[in-house]
Design an enzyme around this catalytic site. Structure first.
Site: not given
Length: 283
Positions: A33, A106, A143
């Site tokens: 990431e 995200k 993540c």
């Protein structure tokens, strides 16, 4: 991989490692990431918004589009995206011919000491998606998304044959002795096993100190690949650069998934509590 302050150096490192992975047979390669630089979310500094660029014409994406086409590999590329006045933590899916298949933004944005992402990122608005690439149908979370079983299940329900999670996680500034690496791996191993879908997680390594000099994080690496039962079949160390590979027969995995009946026996009519914050089942 570890990240430096220079974007060009990080791109060169990622390029070298992708080439190494492709050279030993990898067809889909995951880079960690926000690999273009240090994990700037350690601090809340407005100057870091200058790191964000639009997807269209993004120089890092363009670089890896060329590399993907050259090596015939699929590359999920993590960037800091600017879209007008919004900014997102975004992955651009680059197919093996270099074409952009789309983006994922995200969805779950953390907000803790040293991981102050809500300062920098709008919550993603793409929803969980999958892409039919040249080599497999893949789902990609980012993540903090990896801690939520709903995200993995949503991608599996849409036909993901492999799950990918680019990551930046390490020590916790309020308590540097707290090590979440085992917990981090086990949660994702559960996603793989519960969905009978292989899973890949790529984390960064190295000690990074915030620009303000008040906080630091030691990223614990431990990148890994899990098979469809959740067992780890490849794992990196905590502090060294590494390339991990694993080979999966997707046809055999599909047959295994069907034979277990996990998707046949689901009861979505009973899962209404998942649609509310308090589990009441009513909005």
């Amino acid at each position: 991989m570890a990240m430096s302050e220079r974007v060009a150096d990080n791109i060169a490192t990622a390029d070298r490692l992708v080439r190494e992975a492709a050279g030993i047979g990898a067809q889909i390669v995951l880079i960690p990431e926000l690999f273009e630089g240090p994990y700037f979310c350690i601090d809340m500094l407005a100057e870091h918004f200058a790191r964000a660029f639009p997807v269209e014409g993004h120089p890092t994406v363009a670089h890896f589009q060329k590399l993907a086409a050259e090596l015939n590999v699929v590359l999920p590329i993590s960037i800091y995206e600017r879209a007008n006045n919004a900014t997102f933590n975004t992955v651009v899916i680059v197919d093996a011919d270099g074409a952009q298949l789309g983006i994922y933004r995200k969805s779950h944005i953390p907000d803790g000491v040293g991981y102050t992402e809500k300062f920098y990122f709008n919550p993603g608005d793409t929803g969980f998606r999958v892409w039919r690439t040249r080599h497999a149908t893949i789902g990609v979370g980012i993540c903090w998304d990896q801690w939520f079983p709903e995200a993995a299940r949503a991608m599996a329900l849409q036909g993901a044959e492999l799950l990918f999670y680019p990551t930046a996680i390490g020590s916790e500034p309020p308590d540097p002795a707290w090590d979440s690496s085992g917990h981090w791996q086990r949660v994702m191993q559960g996603h793989a096993g519960a969905n009978l879908t292989p899973l890949v997680a790529a984390n960064r390594i190295g000690r990074e100190v915030g620009r303000a000099g008040e906080r630091e994080i030691t990223f614990y690496g431990s990148s890994f690949i899990a098979d469809p039962t959740g067992a780890k079949v490849a794992e990196a160390g905590r502090d060294e650069e590494a390339v991990l590979t694993a080979l999966f027969d997707l046809g055999a995995v599909r047959e295994m998934r069907h034979s277990w009946g996990l998707f046949r026996d689901r009861r979505p009519d009973l899962y209404g509590a998942l649609l509310t914050h308090d589990g009441s089942g009513s909005r």
